[in-house]
Design an enzyme around this catalytic site. Structure first.
Site, mmCIF file in Angstrom:
data_model
loop_
_atom_site.group_PDB
_atom_site.id
_atom_site.type_symbol
_atom_site.label_atom_id
_atom_site.label_comp_id
_atom_site.label_asym_id
_atom_site.label_seq_id
_atom_site.Cartn_x
_atom_site.Cartn_y
_atom_site.Cartn_z
ATOM 1 N N ARG A 26 0.821 -1.210 0.000
ATOM 2 C CA ARG A 26 0.000 0.000 0.000
ATOM 3 C C ARG A 26 0.853 1.258 0.000
ATOM 4 N NH1 ARG A 26 -2.652 -4.206 1.893
ATOM 5 N NH2 ARG A 26 -4.935 -4.334 1.782
ATOM 6 N N ASP A 320 -4.027 -15.475 7.742
ATOM 7 C CA ASP A 320 -2.706 -15.902 7.277
ATOM 8 C C ASP A 320 -1.956 -16.720 8.316
ATOM 9 O OD1 ASP A 320 -2.966 -14.711 4.790
ATOM 10 O OD2 ASP A 320 -2.087 -12.819 5.443
#
Length: 444
Positions: A26, A320
């Site tokens: 990002r 995750d």
């Protein structure tokens, strides 16, 4: 390559963790479309964020790493010259996203409203992952998105977009971020409604308006809003820290310290689950950088873990980390049930099946469910030969499981760890001295 991991009676050390991939992706994208120069301290050296960086360079973005300009912890800086959204240029060919789903999904949002066509491709693994979940809201905004049976390659025919209110049908920070990035190019306001909160790096880093209405999060962006050039500091990855937190929690003797870990509350659920299992994890030196909370962690062997139930709203917070948590469950007393995690079926590999496979190969009692796993812990694990299935998290989870097993465990495809943690095997050797043995490369 293959790596053989031998059991370790005690673990100790301060392994160096990689930069947070989610923040690095990002930061690079936001810097690329900002007006002016941004400095990113501690940009990830993992393969996935570099796929994003390569694509941005192909779109005309000037990004240069300068090792002579170091951050406070000695990490080099990446300088990005942003020219605003209008500064992006058509790429000379298809944009190769490598193995990175984050790269492909975020760039779909970024490029859908640009006045030129783009094609996004990836490796065989990425080409099997679902992209319709991003294409659908982009089409609602007026975008033209072509897929091959719901998968890459992705064709984007640049055209004007309009703001919409989009309710996420599946909890996904990548889809949310893609829609919000598209909203920068759209007319009017674009709002994403989250029935279940997901990681919030995008809204933090872009300083977006967030409202809690009826228990749902509404995140909005105005079309044409300028992105501010700034100095970003990328924290250490809590998803990478998870492997050492699990290793330290299940060992007979351990003291592992992890510095500068990002503890964004939408990412730190792994700490909550491990503590509920009985782990001893201490947090110190809490601070904030670039809008992200950071702290130092210390994990010590607690003297025994217990099984828990993992499901509901916390799952997107730790999706995750589930392969690593399944390893902790195998060493815990009692049953652990993991549910509401069907998203694991469509990662780099089917992580539910892959996790069950390596734990069963080592003697674990694991039952697959469509949306998760049931692990009956407390049974001894034994060394075995297992396959990482070209998935970085499976390679690292299997290595952690091997530390407490009886006899050596050989992991085929161990090079996959570099996708998110290029220095993983060296970091593991640093806390389990003499336990990591590198084997020959796999035949081509």
């Amino acid at each position: 390559m293959t790596v053989t991991v031998h059991p370790a009676a005690a673990l100790a050390g301060s392994p160096v963790l990689p930069a947070d991939k989610s923040v690095a992706h990002r930061a690079a994208i936001f810097a690329a479309v900002a007006e002016g120069e941004s400095q990113i301290i501690g940009f990830s050296d993992a393969a996935d964020p570099h796929s994003t960086l390569a694509c941005l360079r192909a779109l005309g973005v000037d990004a240069e790493e300068r090792p002579d300009v170091l951050g406070a912890d000695g990490t080099p800086s990446l300088f990005v010259q942003g020219g605003g959204l209008g500064g992006l240029r058509p790429a000379p060919g298809p944009l190769d996203c490598g193995n990175s789903g984050t790269t492909m999904r975020l760039l779909m949002g970024l490029l859908a409203g640009r006045p030129f066509d783009s094609t996004l491709t990836g490796d065989a693994s990425l080409s099997g992952r679902p992209m319709e979940r991003v294409a659908a809201p982009l089409r609602q905004m007026g975008g033209a998105v072509d897929l091959d049976g719901g998968h890459a390659p992705v064709g984007l025919r640049g055209r004007g977009l309009r703001g919409v209110t989009y309710r996420l049908p599946v909890a996904s920070a990548q889809v949310k971020s893609a829609v919000l990035l598209a909203g920068l190019s759209a007319s009017g306001t674009t709002t994403v409604v989250e029935p279940v909160p997901t990681r919030d790096h995008t809204e933090r880093m872009l300083e977006l308006d967030v409202l809690d209405l009826g228990g749902e999060r509404h995140v909005s962006v105005e079309g044409g809003a300028a992105v501010r050039a700034r100095r970003w500091v990328v924290p250490r990855d809590v998803s990478a820290a998870a492997f050492f937190l699990v290793a330290g929690s299940m060992a007979e003797a351990a003291v592992i310290q992890l510095a500068g870990v990002g503890l964004n509350p939408t990412r730190s659920g792994v700490l909550d689950v491990l503590r509920a299992m009985g782990a001893t994890i201490k947090v110190s030196n809490e601070r904030e950088r670039g809008g992200e909370p950071i702290a130092d962690l210390r994990v010590e062997a607690p003297g025994g873990l217990s099984g828990v139930e993992i499901g509901g709203a916390i799952v997107p917070n730790l999706i995750d980390e589930i392969p690593a948590l399944a390893v902790a469950a195998a060493y815990a007393e009692g049953r652990t049930v993991i549910r509401d995690a069907a998203e694991l079926r469509v990662k780099e590999t089917d992580r539910i099946a892959a996790t069950a496979a390596f734990l069963r190969a080592m003697g674990g009692a694991v039952t697959e469910r469509p949306d998760g796993l049931v692990v009956d812990g407390g049974r001894p694990l034994y060394g075995a030969t297992v396959d990482a299935r070209d998935d970085h998290r499976i390679a690292m989870a299997a290595a952690v499981a091997a530390l407490g097993a009886t006899g050596p465990t050989t992991i085929r495809g161990a090079e996959a760890a570099a996708v998110s943690f290029p220095g993983f095997w060296e970091a593991l050797e640093a806390v389990a001295v003499g336990s990591v043995e590198h084997g020959p490369p796999r035949p081509a």
